[in-house]
Motif scaffolding. Structure first.
Motif: not given
Length: 137
Positions: A1-30
């Protein structure tokens, strides 16, 4: 949960998971444009097709500026979040559903997705607009 985002900015995110086997592909951009209240618009990314098309998985970037320039805040989610009940269309006065070249040999806008949109149609008294890529908000 991101709680400190500014109200005058548009944010774009991609998410990936990381574990001992490496990093997953990224999600679509939201993306999100917070305003301190509930968002005016939900942008649903339903463009999942990967073969026979050019899907950059970042189409939120094409929609976000028009939404913000019209004075609206927005949230975005993947269509799977709607299907799985994680995000409810009922919480938003406006919904934009990105489908792109989603068509497959047997389906482009699933029966389940149609039922969610139909519920909104009925709730809004039959008010539904389709926006083509060339249209502006």
């Amino acid at each position: 949960m991101l709680t400190t985002l500014s109200t005058d900015t548009t944010y774009f995110f991609r998410v990936s998971a990381v574990n001992g086997n490496g990093e997953s592909n990224q999600t679509e951009m939201l993306g999100v444009r917070p305003d301190g209240n509930n968002a005016d618009v939900l942008v649903v990314n339903g463009f999942d097709r990967t073969s026979g098309t050019t899907n950059t998985f970042d189409f939120i970037r094409q929609f976000a500026p028009s939404i913000v320039n019209a004075g609206y805040s927005f949230d975005a989610c993947a269509n799977e979040a709607i299907q799985e009940g994680i995000v409810s269309l009922e919480n938003y006065p406006m919904v934009i559903w990105i489908s792109g070249e989603e068509g497959t040999s047997d389906q482009s806008f699933s029966n389940m997705e149609q039922s969610f949109v139909r519920r909104i149609w009925n709730r809004a008294g039959g008010c539904l607009s389709a926006v083509r890529k060339s249209d502006t908000i």
